[in-house]
Design an enzyme around this catalytic site. Structure first.
Site, short mmCIF file in Angstrom:
data_model
loop_
_atom_site.label_atom_id
_atom_site.label_comp_id
_atom_site.label_asym_id
_atom_site.label_seq_id
_atom_site.Cartn_x
_atom_site.Cartn_y
_atom_site.Cartn_z
N GLY A 210 47.43 -32.39 -60.86
CA GLY A 210 48.61 -33.42 -60.16
C GLY A 210 50.13 -33.00 -60.38
CD GLU A 227 46.10 -44.31 -58.74
OE1 GLU A 227 46.11 -44.36 -59.99
OE2 GLU A 227 46.93 -45.04 -58.12
CD GLU A 362 39.67 -37.22 -67.20
OE1 GLU A 362 40.32 -36.22 -66.63
OE2 GLU A 362 39.86 -38.29 -66.77
P1 NAD Z 1 40.76 -31.89 -59.63
O1 NAD Z 1 42.17 -32.13 -59.83
O2 NAD Z 1 40.21 -30.54 -60.04
O3 NAD Z 1 40.78 -31.93 -57.91
C1 NAD Z 1 40.95 -32.94 -57.29
C2 NAD Z 1 41.44 -32.76 -55.52
O4 NAD Z 1 42.11 -31.78 -55.70
C3 NAD Z 1 40.24 -31.94 -54.84
O5 NAD Z 1 40.01 -32.25 -53.82
C4 NAD Z 1 40.72 -30.38 -55.31
O6 NAD Z 1 40.21 -29.71 -54.14
C5 NAD Z 1 42.21 -30.66 -54.85
N1 NAD Z 1 43.06 -29.65 -55.51
C6 NAD Z 1 42.66 -28.67 -56.48
N2 NAD Z 1 43.75 -27.86 -56.70
C7 NAD Z 1 44.77 -28.18 -55.93
C8 NAD Z 1 46.20 -27.72 -55.50
N3 NAD Z 1 46.57 -26.54 -56.12
N4 NAD Z 1 46.65 -28.30 -54.63
C9 NAD Z 1 46.21 -29.46 -53.76
N5 NAD Z 1 45.01 -30.04 -54.13
C10 NAD Z 1 44.10 -29.23 -55.13
O7 NAD Z 1 39.92 -33.14 -60.13
P2 NAD Z 1 38.60 -33.55 -59.80
O8 NAD Z 1 37.48 -32.40 -60.87
O9 NAD Z 1 37.96 -33.32 -58.45
O10 NAD Z 1 38.24 -34.76 -60.22
C11 NAD Z 1 38.12 -35.29 -61.57
C12 NAD Z 1 39.45 -35.56 -62.05
O11 NAD Z 1 40.14 -36.57 -61.37
C13 NAD Z 1 39.62 -36.21 -63.49
O12 NAD Z 1 40.86 -35.79 -64.22
C14 NAD Z 1 39.75 -37.78 -63.21
O13 NAD Z 1 39.88 -38.68 -64.29
C15 NAD Z 1 40.51 -37.80 -61.99
N6 NAD Z 1 40.51 -39.09 -61.24
C16 NAD Z 1 41.31 -39.98 -61.43
C17 NAD Z 1 41.16 -41.34 -60.36
C18 NAD Z 1 42.45 -42.29 -60.76
O14 NAD Z 1 42.32 -43.06 -59.84
N7 NAD Z 1 43.37 -42.17 -61.74
C19 NAD Z 1 40.04 -41.43 -60.01
C20 NAD Z 1 38.89 -40.67 -60.13
C21 NAD Z 1 39.28 -39.18 -60.63
#
Ligand code: NAD
Length: 460
Positions: A210, A227, A362
């Protein structure tokens, strides 16, 4: 092409393309082209198309639920509930299309009015833990407010997003309005975030990614909603219904095998009832069945990948959880099936230290740190001692204390005597490093539209 794997069997269930910059650009170009016509669909017709889409989701509900369970490993009961939520989200925003009104503002010399304008092309970036539900949280308000959308699911869980896009077309939503790009975050995701024709990024994922998204979106001053992760606490006071609180705990932290941004992976328990609560919790964990996710009786499936299982296990390694170097004091460890599958047992660590890694980071797995506290002030201090602020629960029979705590805990979504965090009708989102912007509820509409102000002079 890349293989999509069932985490419960380790079998390949699909091959999907790995799309990159070129495909992301092509999708954005189609999205941009489709925008003017979609915006021009009269509100009642746009609402009708969304309702038809929701009906398609319901009609194909069992297929979608089976697909989500096969791809993510979540119990079929949860997948069925999530399909129900997807349909409800789309119905909800179909109903909002013609109710998202502007205002007239009393001013001197004329009439002033506001319009909620669509932003244009929205890029939605979605994680692997709730691929279908979180996709719907973004497409519902984005399409209702007249935007077009390109969804990039997580590379390991693309199947339901792809199917949803087909169902949208079958429902009559025009080509280019809702598309899916399947590719790596670092490639396709980055391109969408930096693309000059993308007006807004709706990101759900880790705080680490993020942060990059927010930095990269700044190049084109894109709207961003984030999020992100969480380290939520369930706070159990001595005056709570302890049986009820303990019985609800596994659902609050082990649901979706703990791979939930709202997982209450810290349970803070008033010291005078700590031992009794831990005993009650052990009984509840004993009833938390782990196994075949296609069996409706199963409460918990496997973790999503072998790599993720290694990360979760690292929180329990001797000398890592406990900085003193000793073994982690696991109070209760559930049973898991033998054979293939990325299984991890539901694990209760009690008592855990508030400074241990498992109490600070986390985990995203079925591990809960149970930590004692002394009084209300101590509970607030411990609950807020984290950079995150997503969710949490307060268990007490004292109504005034429940309200004091609900105001004092820094989190976007709190529940009293419940672990429920997400409802279609109410806003959802984080404080602090859990992100900003709100999904769901009528509040989400604001994140997908811009206010235009128009002044009309009435002077002769
Ligand atoms: P992640 O951040 O690794 O990936 C999320 C998405 O981002 C994936 O589609 C991934 O391909 C993409 N991504 C990765 N690197 C990127 C970049 N440099 N630029 C743009 N997009 C990129 O997360 P994850 O492992 O898929 O999911 C788990 C995480 O998501 C946990 O930290 C969890 O808490 C969070 N989460 C938050 C909510 C919420 O609503 N607050 C809900 C569900 C999950």
């Amino acid at each position: 092409m890349t293989s999509v794997v069932n985490p419960a069997t380790e079998a390949t269930i699909a091959e999907v393309p790995v799309q990159g910059v070129e495909e992301a650009d092509a999708a954005v170009a189609r999205s941009l082209d489709a925008g003017p016509a979609w915006r021009a669909v009269v509100p009642a017709d746009r609402a009708r198309l969304l309702r038809r889409f929701a009906a398609q989701v319901e009609e194909h509900g069992e297929e979608l639920a089976q697909l989500e369970t096969a791809n993510v490993g979540k119990p079929i009961g949860e997948s069925r509930d999530e399909v129900g939520m997807v349909a409800e989200v789309i119905y909800f925003y179909a109903g909002a299309v013609d109710k998202h009104r502007g205002a007239t503002v009393p001013v001197a010399g004329g009439v002033d009015m506001t319009f909620h304008e669509p932003l244009g092309v929205v890029a939605a970036i979605v994680p692997w833990n709730f691929p279908m539900a979180i996709t719907s949280w973004k497409i519902g308000p984005a399409l209702a407010t007249g935007n077009t959308i390109v969804v990039k699911p997580a590379e390991i869980t693309p199947l339901t997003a792809l199917r949803l896009a087909e169902l949208a077309l079958d429902a009559g939503i025009p080509e280019g309005v809702f598309q899916v790009v399947v590719g790596r975050g670092s490639v396709a995701g980055t391109r969408l975030v930096e693309h000059p024709d993308v007006a807004k990024v709706a990101f759900t994922g880790s705080t680490e990614v993020g942060r990059k998204v927010m930095a990269r979106a700044s190049g084109t001053i894109k709207r961003v909603t984030l999020e992100l992760g969480g380290k939520s606490a369930s706070i159990v006071f001595a005056d709570a219904d302890l049986e009820r609180a303990a019985a609800a705990t596994p659902g609050g932290v082990f649901a979706n095998a703990g791979q939930d941004c709202c997982a209450r992976s810290r349970v803070l328990v008033e010291r005078s009832v700590f031992d009794r609560y831990a005993t009650l919790l052990a009984d509840a964990v004993g009833a938390w069945t782990v196994g075949d996710p296609t069996d409706p009786a199963t409460k918990m499936g496997p973790l999503v990948t072998a790599g993720h299982r290694r990360v979760v296990a690292s929180f329990l390694a001797a000398g890592i959880g406990d900085p003193a170097g000793g073994p982690v004091p696991t109070h209760t460890v559930g049973a898991v099936p033998a054979g293939p599958g990325f299984w991890f047992p539901p694990t209760v660590v009690a008592p855990a230290g508030a400074e241990w890694r498992m109490a600070r980071e986390e985990i995203f797995g079925p591990v809960v740190a149970v930590i004692p506290f002394d009084d209300e002030e101590d509970a607030v201090r411990l609950a807020n001692d984290t950079p995150y602020g997503l969710s949490g629960s307060i268990w007490t029979r004292d109504g005034a204390r429940a309200l004091r705590m609900a105001r004092a805990v820094q989190a976007g979504n709190l529940s009293v005597n419940s672990n429920s965090s997400v409802r279609v009708q109410t806003s959802f989102g984080g404080m602090k490093q859990s992100g900003f912007g709100r999904e769901l509820g009528l509040e989400a509409l604001a994140s997908y539209s811009g206010i235009k102000n128009v002044f009309v002079s009435t002077e002769g």
